[in-house]
Write a protein that holds these residues in place. Structure first.
Motif, mmCIF file in Angstrom:
data_model
loop_
_atom_site.group_PDB
_atom_site.id
_atom_site.type_symbol
_atom_site.label_atom_id
_atom_site.label_comp_id
_atom_site.label_asym_id
_atom_site.label_seq_id
_atom_site.Cartn_x
_atom_site.Cartn_y
_atom_site.Cartn_z
ATOM 1 N N VAL A 43 64.279 121.824 16.555
ATOM 2 C CA VAL A 43 65.510 122.626 16.539
ATOM 3 C C VAL A 43 65.843 123.004 15.094
ATOM 4 O O VAL A 43 66.101 124.178 14.775
ATOM 5 N N TYR A 44 65.828 122.009 14.202
ATOM 6 C CA TYR A 44 66.136 122.295 12.791
ATOM 7 C C TYR A 44 65.139 123.285 12.200
ATOM 8 O O TYR A 44 65.513 124.228 11.501
ATOM 9 N N ASN A 45 63.861 123.053 12.495
ATOM 10 C CA ASN A 45 62.868 123.925 11.842
ATOM 11 C C ASN A 45 62.908 125.347 12.396
ATOM 12 O O ASN A 45 62.604 126.299 11.681
ATOM 13 N N LYS A 99 72.930 124.087 8.802
ATOM 14 C CA LYS A 99 74.017 123.608 9.678
ATOM 15 C C LYS A 99 73.851 124.243 11.054
ATOM 16 O O LYS A 99 73.608 125.442 11.163
ATOM 17 N N ILE A 100 73.959 123.424 12.098
ATOM 18 C CA ILE A 100 73.799 123.941 13.465
ATOM 19 C C ILE A 100 75.051 123.622 14.268
ATOM 20 O O ILE A 100 75.496 122.475 14.286
ATOM 21 N N GLU A 101 75.590 124.656 14.913
ATOM 22 C CA GLU A 101 76.761 124.407 15.769
ATOM 23 C C GLU A 101 76.313 123.905 17.126
ATOM 24 O O GLU A 101 75.278 124.330 17.641
ATOM 25 N N CYS A 107 69.273 116.299 17.745
ATOM 26 C CA CYS A 107 69.517 116.555 16.319
ATOM 27 C C CYS A 107 70.432 115.476 15.727
ATOM 28 O O CYS A 107 70.267 115.069 14.581
ATOM 29 N N LEU A 108 71.391 115.035 16.525
ATOM 30 C CA LEU A 108 72.456 114.196 15.966
ATOM 31 C C LEU A 108 72.092 112.722 15.848
ATOM 32 O O LEU A 108 72.518 112.044 14.919
ATOM 33 N N TRP A 109 71.302 112.216 16.782
ATOM 34 C CA TRP A 109 71.050 110.773 16.800
ATOM 35 C C TRP A 109 70.199 110.356 15.605
ATOM 36 O O TRP A 109 69.209 110.989 15.271
ATOM 37 N N ASN A 110 70.613 109.268 14.985
ATOM 38 C CA ASN A 110 69.877 108.811 13.805
ATOM 39 C C ASN A 110 69.944 107.288 13.731
ATOM 40 O O ASN A 110 70.372 106.719 12.733
ATOM 41 N N GLY A 111 69.514 106.628 14.817
ATOM 42 C CA GLY A 111 69.640 105.169 14.901
ATOM 43 C C GLY A 111 68.660 104.428 14.007
ATOM 44 O O GLY A 111 67.690 104.994 13.501
ATOM 45 N N SER A 112 68.941 103.146 13.847
ATOM 46 C CA SER A 112 68.035 102.310 13.060
ATOM 47 C C SER A 112 67.019 101.655 13.992
ATOM 48 O O SER A 112 67.151 101.711 15.224
ATOM 49 N N HIS A 170 59.999 126.688 19.088
ATOM 50 C CA HIS A 170 60.962 127.384 19.938
ATOM 51 C C HIS A 170 60.992 126.714 21.316
ATOM 52 O O HIS A 170 62.066 126.424 21.869
ATOM 53 N N ALA A 171 59.807 126.458 21.859
ATOM 54 C CA ALA A 171 59.731 125.846 23.199
ATOM 55 C C ALA A 171 60.390 124.462 23.184
ATOM 56 O O ALA A 171 61.170 124.124 24.086
ATOM 57 N N LEU A 172 60.098 123.674 22.155
ATOM 58 C CA LEU A 172 60.696 122.327 22.082
ATOM 59 C C LEU A 172 62.219 122.420 21.970
ATOM 60 O O LEU A 172 62.941 121.611 22.557
#
Ligand code: FS2
Ligand code: SF4
Length: 541
Positions: A43-45, A99-101, A107-112, A170-172
């Motif tokens: 998504v970011y890329n 920045k993505i709305e 995109c948001l999850w960033n667990g340890s 794009h597909a992902l």
């Protein structure tokens, strides 16, 4: 865990306790989490690409991680955990650039690391409640996994395509959408097939530009009296570097399973110590590796985890996307330098020569350029009626008893038919004495699973020669065996090329919901198989 991505899935519905392939529940869940992270990076890329500066690191991470999740590629919990950590770090770096709305959880999850296990249980196949949406989302995921493998092999030979990266990402990204419709997903599936054709064409170009066009070759099945290294998987660059580094050392190199077609390439077969092919399709390795005596190198999916008491356990080396606890790992290329196979070669020198399990030779090398060179002969044989029909029997082999169908099918086909094959499905019939038609062998092996592309090129060439409007008017029947996700992209690619009425076996994929199956039947005439006798009558009529 829940996994139903391959043909051998438990009870034909899904592996839930442990994979039939040997994957543990923990590894399966971690692979789901890795895919989740991959979708976030995609998504970011995709956004960065729209801004004109996509991350090359993300391009590579995505196809590499997808490849890791293919059936029989990576069974190593620690390696997959590291890959997830690497992905999360990369995702954070990308997030700082764009920045993505309304960004998805991917995109948001960033667990340890201590949260990986819990999170992994929520992001797998069953996260999608609607069974048709789930079916299509998984179909696209699996197609992308197969594509990723071909992209990685091409990359190793210096070939890349920004269009293919852009499509995959794009597909992902689309697959993160909870509101995506069945219609949109059907469209995305077709586009996946279209880009699958490009990925296979790219790998064909990479292989043939690097090693020449495959040519008719006799491959020895017996052994020599030197220590040997057995190379499995699909990566031709790894094989080339191994051949260079073993030259003059007194160590021979043998191919295993999907590496057999390496013998057809002029720039690989020129190595005198490329001694032959040892054994059969991937699933027989537990028996066949015992007698090889020397080290075995896995370059991609094709791994069957060895039994606890296997004599060859300490002789297993892995590289690329492969992972297996306890195996020796050969690190990636760095700074343009080849991989270092010295430990593997030193190990081989300590080993006894392999023990023969077969003798004689087999013939192969019938990829598109070679068949085109024989076109006059082939066309004459069709016109005179000497060849009545071609049977494309490409695809995979596997453990299931029901796959004996393919041996029996090849045996019972009348003598005026020719089998076009690619992939490891060929091991079901490539050693039978099926004879030839006016010098044209009745089994024409084009190469690895990706060389199914060659079979499509041959079909398109024949269509042109015979002046037909539609590839489906040719006397070609498609009776394809599938097992893992590369076969999925091959199937989608054939559909994208307009091929209809493909028969798929030994069973239809568990991940196709009844409605999705109906779409494939109605739009493309996809069908299963029945008994050999019934099918032969039906296919010849
Ligand atoms: Fe064999 Fe099937 Fe080639 Fe796999 S042809 S099981 O997809 O990658 O090997
Ligand atoms: Fe089961 Fe196949 Fe998934 Fe392995 S890859 S867990 S055998 S469905």
């Amino acid at each position: 865990m829940f996994c139903y991505q391959c043909q051998e899935t438990a009870m034909g519905t899904g592996c839930t306790l442990k994979g039939v392939c040997g994957k543990t529940s923990e590894v399966a869940n971690l692979q789901d989490l890795l895919l989740f992270v991959v979708r976030g990076i995609a998504v970011y890329n995709e956004h960065l690409r729209k801004d004109g500066h996509p991350s090359e690191q993300a391009d590579k991470f995505i196809y590499d991680a997808l490849f890791i999740t293919i059936t029989n590629a990576n069974f190593d919990k620690a390696a997959i955990t590291e890959k997830i950590k690497e992905g999360l770090k990369l995702k954070k770096e990308l997030a700082n650039k764009v920045k993505i709305e309304n960004a998805p959880d991917e995109c948001l999850w960033n667990g340890s690391e201590d949260e990986f296990e819990e999170k992994s249980k929520t992001v797998g196949v069953l996260r999608t409640p609607n069974e048709d949406v789930r079916s299509l989302k998984e179909l696209v995921h699996y197609g992308l996994k197969g594509m990723a493998a071909y992209v990685e092999h091409a990359h190793n030979l210096g070939y890349e395509s920004p269009e293919i990266f852009a499509f995959m990402q794009h597909a992902l990204s689309e697959l993160t959408r909870n509101d995506i419709t069945v219609e949109e997903l059907v469209q995305l599936t077709l586009e996946t097939g279209k880009h699958g054709v490009s990925a296979m064409a790219q790998l064909d170009k990479a292989n043939t530009s690097s090693y020449g066009n495959p040519e008719i070759s006799q491959v020895s099945l017996s052994v020599r009296n030197n220590p040997g290294i057995l190379i499995s998987g699909h990566d031709l660059k790894d094989l080339e570097e191994l051949l260079e580094q073993t030259e003059g050392t007194g160590v021979d190199v043998y191919t295993h399973s999907e590496m057999l077609p390496a013998h057809y390439y002029p720039q690989l077969k020129k190595y005198k110590h490329l001694a032959g092919n040892y054994g059969n399709a991937w699933w027989k390795q537990k028996e066949e590796f015992e007698s090889f005596n020397g080290p075995i190198l896995f370059t991609s999916n094709c791994i069957v985890p060895p039994r606890a008491n296997a004599s060859y356990k300490d002789r297993i080396y892995i590289t690329g996307a492969c992972g297996l606890e306890g195996a020796h790992y050969i690190p990636e290329r760095k700074d343009g330098k080849p991989k270092d196979f010295s430990a593997l070669i030193a190990h081989a020198k300590q080993c006894q020569p392999p023990i023969a399990i077969e003798n004689g030779t087999i013939i192969g090398g019938f990829a598109h350029a070679q068949v085109t060179a024989l076109a006059d002969k082939v066309v004459d044989a069709v016109k005179s009626g000497a060849i009545r029909k071609f049977f494309v029997m490409a695809g995979c082999d596997g453990r299931m008893k029901s796959r004996e169908y393919y041996t029996e099918f090849a045996q019972k086909l009348p003598g005026d038919t020719v089998i076009l094959t690619a992939g490891c499905a060929k091991y079901r019939y490539n050693k039978l004495a099926l004879g030839d038609i006016n010098g044209i062998p009745r089994v024409l092996d084009a190469g690895q699973c990706n060389d199914s592309y060659s079979l499509a090129v041959i079909a398109l060439k024949l269509k042109e020669i015979f002046g037909l409007d539609d590839v489906n008017q040719l006397p070609i029947v498609y009776n394809i065996a599938w097992y893992e996700q590369k076969a999925v992209i091959v199937l989608l690619a054939l559909l994208a090329l307009g091929v209809k009425h493909i028969h798929l076996g030994p069973t239809l994929p568990a991940f196709l919901s009844p409605n999705v199956k109906n779409v494939l039947i109605e739009q493309f005439g996809i069908g299963g198989i029945s008994t050999v006798d019934e099918d032969i009558v039906k296919f010849l009529s």
